[in-house]
Structures are given as C-alpha cells and as structure tokens.
Enzyme design. Structure first.
Site, mmCIF file in Angstrom:
data_model
loop_
_atom_site.group_PDB
_atom_site.id
_atom_site.type_symbol
_atom_site.label_atom_id
_atom_site.label_comp_id
_atom_site.label_asym_id
_atom_site.label_seq_id
_atom_site.Cartn_x
_atom_site.Cartn_y
_atom_site.Cartn_z
ATOM 1 N N ASP A 142 -6.483 20.657 16.675
ATOM 2 C CA ASP A 142 -5.790 19.355 17.308
ATOM 3 C C ASP A 142 -6.928 18.349 16.863
ATOM 4 O O ASP A 142 -7.755 17.870 16.075
ATOM 5 C CB ASP A 142 -7.245 19.163 19.307
ATOM 6 N N SER A 156 -10.111 -0.839 14.912
ATOM 7 C CA SER A 156 -10.414 -1.851 14.532
ATOM 8 C C SER A 156 -9.093 -3.328 14.972
ATOM 9 O O SER A 156 -9.136 -3.813 15.305
ATOM 10 C CB SER A 156 -9.498 -1.384 12.670
ATOM 11 N N LYS A 157 -8.140 -2.326 15.822
ATOM 12 C CA LYS A 157 -6.993 -3.079 16.392
ATOM 13 C C LYS A 157 -7.836 -4.308 17.546
ATOM 14 O O LYS A 157 -7.364 -5.319 17.911
ATOM 15 C CB LYS A 157 -5.329 -1.862 17.038
ATOM 16 N N GLY A 166 -10.712 13.752 18.735
ATOM 17 C CA GLY A 166 -10.506 12.107 19.328
ATOM 18 C C GLY A 166 -9.666 12.189 20.024
ATOM 19 O O GLY A 166 -9.158 11.003 21.092
ATOM 20 N N TYR A 196 -8.644 3.891 13.544
ATOM 21 C CA TYR A 196 -8.211 3.159 13.447
ATOM 22 C C TYR A 196 -7.449 1.837 15.549
ATOM 23 O O TYR A 196 -7.078 0.870 15.416
ATOM 24 C CB TYR A 196 -6.688 3.531 14.077
ATOM 25 N N LYS A 245 3.984 9.640 10.040
ATOM 26 C CA LYS A 245 3.874 9.581 11.491
ATOM 27 C C LYS A 245 4.525 11.222 12.352
ATOM 28 O O LYS A 245 5.665 11.201 11.658
ATOM 29 C CB LYS A 245 4.839 8.531 12.116
ATOM 30 N N THR A 286 -1.178 -2.864 19.646
ATOM 31 C CA THR A 286 -1.115 -1.633 20.124
ATOM 32 C C THR A 286 -1.714 -1.050 21.258
ATOM 33 O O THR A 286 -2.334 -1.258 21.566
ATOM 34 C CB THR A 286 -1.485 -0.710 18.714
ATOM 35 N N ASP A 287 -0.925 -0.731 22.165
ATOM 36 C CA ASP A 287 -1.337 0.366 23.816
ATOM 37 C C ASP A 287 -2.132 1.057 23.087
ATOM 38 O O ASP A 287 -2.912 1.173 24.268
ATOM 39 C CB ASP A 287 0.160 0.865 24.118
ATOM 40 N N GLU A 288 -3.123 1.247 22.187
ATOM 41 C CA GLU A 288 -3.763 2.461 21.169
ATOM 42 C C GLU A 288 -5.511 1.501 21.992
ATOM 43 O O GLU A 288 -6.377 2.318 21.981
ATOM 44 C CB GLU A 288 -3.699 2.673 20.572
ATOM 45 N N THR A 291 0.756 -0.706 -0.146
ATOM 46 C CA THR A 291 0.079 0.014 0.105
ATOM 47 C C THR A 291 0.551 1.500 -0.493
ATOM 48 O O THR A 291 1.759 0.933 -0.412
ATOM 49 C CB THR A 291 -1.307 0.354 1.177
ATOM 50 N N ARG A 349 3.370 10.246 24.416
ATOM 51 C CA ARG A 349 3.854 9.077 24.231
ATOM 52 C C ARG A 349 4.643 8.339 24.670
ATOM 53 O O ARG A 349 5.836 8.609 25.195
ATOM 54 C CB ARG A 349 3.772 9.427 22.612
ATOM 55 N N THR A 409 -9.008 -4.549 6.307
ATOM 56 C CA THR A 409 -7.874 -4.678 7.087
ATOM 57 C C THR A 409 -7.068 -5.683 7.814
ATOM 58 O O THR A 409 -6.549 -6.383 7.984
ATOM 59 C CB THR A 409 -6.689 -4.236 6.307
HETATM 60 P P1 NAD Z 1 3.399 0.723 8.651
HETATM 61 O O1 NAD Z 1 2.028 1.535 8.018
HETATM 62 O O2 NAD Z 1 4.217 1.466 8.526
HETATM 63 O O3 NAD Z 1 3.440 -1.006 7.403
HETATM 64 C C1 NAD Z 1 1.854 -1.791 7.328
HETATM 65 C C2 NAD Z 1 2.216 -2.557 6.135
HETATM 66 O O4 NAD Z 1 1.523 -3.538 5.910
HETATM 67 C C3 NAD Z 1 2.890 -1.976 4.936
HETATM 68 O O5 NAD Z 1 3.781 -2.423 4.344
HETATM 69 C C4 NAD Z 1 1.751 -1.843 3.849
HETATM 70 O O6 NAD Z 1 1.849 -2.607 2.565
HETATM 71 C C5 NAD Z 1 1.359 -3.501 5.065
HETATM 72 N N1 NAD Z 1 -0.196 -4.182 4.346
HETATM 73 C C6 NAD Z 1 -1.725 -2.669 4.595
HETATM 74 N N2 NAD Z 1 -2.909 -3.632 4.078
HETATM 75 C C7 NAD Z 1 -1.743 -4.744 3.644
HETATM 76 C C8 NAD Z 1 -2.924 -5.807 3.158
HETATM 77 N N3 NAD Z 1 -3.631 -5.565 2.758
HETATM 78 N N4 NAD Z 1 -1.708 -7.292 2.843
HETATM 79 C C9 NAD Z 1 -1.286 -6.832 3.458
HETATM 80 N N5 NAD Z 1 -0.028 -6.071 3.446
HETATM 81 C C10 NAD Z 1 -0.819 -5.274 3.913
HETATM 82 O O7 NAD Z 1 2.871 0.334 10.240
HETATM 83 P P2 NAD Z 1 4.308 -0.281 11.122
HETATM 84 O O8 NAD Z 1 3.451 1.564 11.981
HETATM 85 O O9 NAD Z 1 5.175 -0.332 10.710
HETATM 86 O O10 NAD Z 1 3.481 -0.638 12.071
HETATM 87 C C11 NAD Z 1 3.096 -2.621 11.739
HETATM 88 C C12 NAD Z 1 2.241 -2.699 13.021
HETATM 89 O O11 NAD Z 1 2.411 -2.364 14.523
HETATM 90 C C13 NAD Z 1 1.153 -2.409 12.653
HETATM 91 O O12 NAD Z 1 -0.644 -3.779 13.152
HETATM 92 C C14 NAD Z 1 0.588 -1.637 13.124
HETATM 93 O O13 NAD Z 1 -0.862 -0.601 13.990
HETATM 94 C C15 NAD Z 1 1.397 -1.973 14.539
HETATM 95 N N6 NAD Z 1 1.957 -1.083 15.847
HETATM 96 C C16 NAD Z 1 2.958 0.221 14.787
HETATM 97 C C17 NAD Z 1 3.025 1.073 15.786
HETATM 98 C C18 NAD Z 1 3.722 2.702 15.968
HETATM 99 O O14 NAD Z 1 4.721 3.137 16.110
HETATM 100 N N7 NAD Z 1 4.909 2.326 14.135
HETATM 101 C C19 NAD Z 1 3.236 1.274 17.379
HETATM 102 C C20 NAD Z 1 1.428 0.104 17.806
HETATM 103 C C21 NAD Z 1 1.268 -0.726 17.298
HETATM 104 P P1 TYD Z 2 1.487 9.515 15.450
HETATM 105 O O1 TYD Z 2 2.816 9.235 14.816
HETATM 106 O O2 TYD Z 2 0.076 10.225 14.369
HETATM 107 O O3 TYD Z 2 1.056 8.192 16.254
HETATM 108 P P2 TYD Z 2 -0.018 8.524 17.178
HETATM 109 O O4 TYD Z 2 -1.229 8.835 16.920
HETATM 110 O O5 TYD Z 2 -1.084 6.571 16.834
HETATM 111 O O6 TYD Z 2 0.311 8.113 19.105
HETATM 112 O O7 TYD Z 2 1.877 11.213 16.394
HETATM 113 C C1 TYD Z 2 2.239 10.906 17.899
HETATM 114 C C2 TYD Z 2 1.132 12.157 18.214
HETATM 115 O O8 TYD Z 2 2.119 13.521 17.763
HETATM 116 C C3 TYD Z 2 -0.387 11.935 18.365
HETATM 117 O O9 TYD Z 2 -0.312 12.643 20.061
HETATM 118 C C4 TYD Z 2 -0.004 12.723 18.233
HETATM 119 C C5 TYD Z 2 0.641 14.072 17.667
HETATM 120 N N1 TYD Z 2 0.936 14.756 15.711
HETATM 121 C C6 TYD Z 2 1.440 15.981 15.658
HETATM 122 O O10 TYD Z 2 0.590 16.801 16.952
HETATM 123 N N2 TYD Z 2 0.998 16.797 14.276
HETATM 124 C C7 TYD Z 2 1.355 15.517 13.939
HETATM 125 O O11 TYD Z 2 1.305 15.795 12.311
HETATM 126 C C8 TYD Z 2 1.517 14.460 13.624
HETATM 127 C C9 TYD Z 2 1.004 13.294 12.472
HETATM 128 C C10 TYD Z 2 1.505 13.831 15.310
#
Ligand code: NAD
Ligand code: TYD
Length: 347
Positions: free
Chosen positions: A285, A166-167, A288, A163, A202, A138-140, A35, A227, A99
C-alpha cells in the site's frame, strides 16, 4: 481580455485551454515549465490558433512573470501549474513545496503589484475592475473520510501527503492575499479527474496502458479505496463557471458524484478492453494512503448553477477509446523519463 493559464501543457490545463478557446474569445497566454508531466503535443491541435501563446517557463520566475504582465496586460490568472502526483511527493517532497507553494506566492505577488490601484487609503486594498486570480486546488486538502460523510467547503484542512500539504499551504496563501490585501480570488477544490491526455502515472491511464500491453496492474493494498471521479470536461466547465459567476473570495468544491472503489474501476477497464482479471496484482500500500474522498457539490450547483454532465460509464468509455485512438501519444511518453520512474516506484 488576456488570461494567463499556468500549467496549460499538463492534463487538465491543456484540456482547459482548448475548452476556453472553443467557447470564448479570450486570448490565452499559456505558461508551462514542461516538466516530465507537461507535453507540448497536448496542444498540437491549437498550434496555429492566434489567440493562444505558449511560453516555456517557471511560475516561480518573477522576472519572467513581470515581463508577461507588462507585455500582455494580464487580467485573469488561472493557476493549474503544480507537481501533482502523490507517489512522487512521497519519494521527493521538496519540489512540491517549491512549485506548489512558492510558485503560487510568486504569481500572487506579481498579480497584486500589477492589479492594485493606488488610492489615498493607507491600506490600499483597491484593485482594477474585472481582475481575478483562480487557484485550482484539490479535495485532498481535506484529508480522508470514513464510510460516511462528504467534504464541504468548511471541512477543516487535514492534508496527509506532502502533495496535499503543499496544495493546502498554497490555498492558505491565496486566502491570506485576499484577506490581507483584498486581492480578488477564488479557490476551486475538485475530486479526481479522468479523461484524454492524462499522464500514465495516474490510476486510470496507468491501468489502461498496462492492460493494453498485457503488463501487471499494480493495485495498492486491498484496492477498496474510494475516489469521486470527475470527467475533465466537466471540470473545465466548472472553472469557466467560477471565473464568470464565482463570488469574490469564495471557495467552490467540484465533484463528479461518482464514488468508485479503485478495484471496481480496474475491473471495468479490463472488461471493456476484453482483458483478463489475472493481470491484477495487489502490491504494497501507498504510505499514508487516504481511504475515501467524496465531495458535496451543493454550493457550486445551487449558487452557480453548474453540475456534472458525464456519467462515469459514458466518461470512462470515451476515455478508453481516446487512449486506443492515441497510442502514438502514449508511446512517446513511454520512451522518455516515465519508464525510469515506473521501475523505481513499482519494481
Ligand atoms: P499535471 O501534472 O498533468 O500538469 C501539471 C503541469 O504543470 C505540467 O504541464 C507541468 O509542466 C506544469 N508545471 C509544473 N511545475 C511548473 C512550474 N514550476 N512552472 C510552470 N509550470 C509547471 O497535473 P494536472 O492533473 O493537470 O493538475 C492540474 C492542477 O489540478 C494541479 O494544480 C493539481 O494539483 C490540480 N488537481 C488535479 C487533479 C487530478 O485528478 N488530476 C485533481 C485535483 C486537483
Ligand atoms: P491517483 O491516480 O494517483 O490519484 P490520487 O492519489 O491523487 O487519488 O490514485 C488514485 C487511486 O488509485 C488511489 O487510491 C491510489 C490508487 N492507485 C493504485 O492502486 N495503484 C497505482 O498504481 C496508482 C497510481 C494509484
């Protein structure tokens, strides 16, 4: 032993695949739909590794999963594949449900059918030795915290965004396949990751990227949301630990013991890059918006012996340096769909 890693071209998944190839002898089948968040370039350094096979496809495609199971005799699944960005889930929730929930269920079904061992017991809950399904959550899913307290594994689920809902739903389905059918599982719930190869939507890569280009830094609300930051390498080690030592059916929280206000991180990045704080712009902001996440790590540290190794100061320096050294990687992303998304969300 063959491991199916899903979402292995994304941020955490690609770090994990490389970590596992380096530290173990497993063969890794990497299933990713590519994606907007998946990037084959994240895997370029293992392009010619014979223990890694990349397959482009959807975790919800049961026919493809069947083929992969038959051809590769999968024994372990680690499911990273997901739609992962809160702001996108607010704008368009549906794909998150498809997904993250239905995709997870397809993986569970195919695993159950292939790993179940026929017995005379009418419940037929016996599974092959050594098989396991790990759901990366995720902790979310726990919702938001006030000033005090920490998330423990027993904290009730109270997700606030499409999000996280769904998790949380996916976690419930994984739990149900364990309780109902006896499928061997673990669920891991980690805090916010940071490190190399994170997509610039992010917070941390977005701030680094915008600051480097002298663009404004959009801070949601007062910027005092908290965070608990975890370096991606520490996260990979934690999943490795759960894979090898996790007790069947258990949930493990994974956190970095690094609580920071968003604004503090933004200032630290500006300072490190030698950029002006005038770039900071407070914007509307997020709907939610969860105020604080903080993980109690005691279960994984005391029962499995894992703890984070990176301090935040060390991890963020290393991460900033990676983005400085990999401007080409970022420029390629900026030339794609990302800028359209950026315009829609921020302008
Ligand atoms: P990311 O968005 O960077 O990567 C997600 C990957 O999944 C992508 O490579 C995408 O192509 C693939 N994907 C999406 N839909 C798909 C499908 N239908 N079939 C196959 N592949 C598909 O996400 P990330 O940050 O690497 O997160 C990985 C996992 O960790 C996720 O499940 C996320 O919920 C969890 N997680 C992430 C964080 C974080 O801070 N990034 C924190 C807690 C949990
Ligand atoms: P993010 O990286 O989207 O992770 P998550 O929402 O899953 O914690 O955001 C981290 C924190 O940063 C969250 O409190 C939202 C804030 N944020 C901003 O203030 N500005 C931005 O442009 C983004 C993407 C996030």
């Amino acid at each position: 032993m063959n491991i199916l890693v899903t979402g292995g071209a994304g941020f955490i998944g690609s770090n994990f695949v490389k970590y596992m190839l380096k530290n173990h002898d497993y063969n890794i089948i990497n299933l990713d739909l590519l994606t907007y968040a998946g990037n084959i370039r994240n895997l370029s350094e293992i392009k010619s590794n014979s223990r890694h096979k990349f397959i482009k496809g959807d975790i919800g495609d049961r026919d493809l999963l069947e083929k992969i199971f038959i051809e590769h005799k999968i024994q372990i699944i680690i499911n990273f594949a997901a739609e992962s960005h809160v702001d996108r889930s607010i704008a368009n929730p549906e794909i998150f449900l498809k997904t993250n929930i239905l995709g997870t269920q397809a993986l569970l079904d195919v695993a159950k059918n292939h790993w179940n061992v026929a017995t005379n017991d009418k419940n037929n809950r016996k599974f092959k030795q050594g098989v396991k399904y790990i759901q990366v959550s995720t902790d979310e899913v726990y919702g938001t915290l006030g000033k005090d307290g920490y998330f423990i594994e027993e904290t009730p689920l109270a997700p606030n965004s499409p999000y996280s809902a769904s998790k949380a739903s996916a976690d419930m389905i994984v739990r149900a396949y364990h309780e109902t059918y006896g499928l061997p599982i673990n669920i891991t719930r980690c805090s916010n990751n940071y490190g190399p190869y994170q997509f610039p939507e992010k917070l941390i890569p977005l701030i680094i990227n915008n600051a480097l280009r002298n663009d404004t830094l959009p801070i949601y609300g007062d910027g005092k949301q908290i965070r608990d930051w975890l370096h991606v390498e520490d996260h990979c080690r934690a999943i490795d630990t759960v894979l090898h030592k996790g007790e069947n059916g258990e949930i493990y929280n994974i956190g970095g013991n690094n609580e920071k206000e968003n604004i503090e991180i933004v200032k630290l990045i500006l300072n490190t890059l030698g950029k002006s704080e005038d770039l900071i712009t407070h914007v509307k902001d997020r709907l939610g918006h969860d105020r604080r996440y903080a993980i109690d790590n005691s279960k994984i540290t005391t029962k499995l012996g894992w703890s984070p190794l990176y301090t935040f100061n060390e991890g963020i320096k290393h991460t900033i340096q990676w983005y400085l050294d990999n401007d080409e990687w970022m420029r390629e992303i900026l030339s794609g769909e990302y800028m359209k998304y950026y315009e829609e969300i921020y302008k």
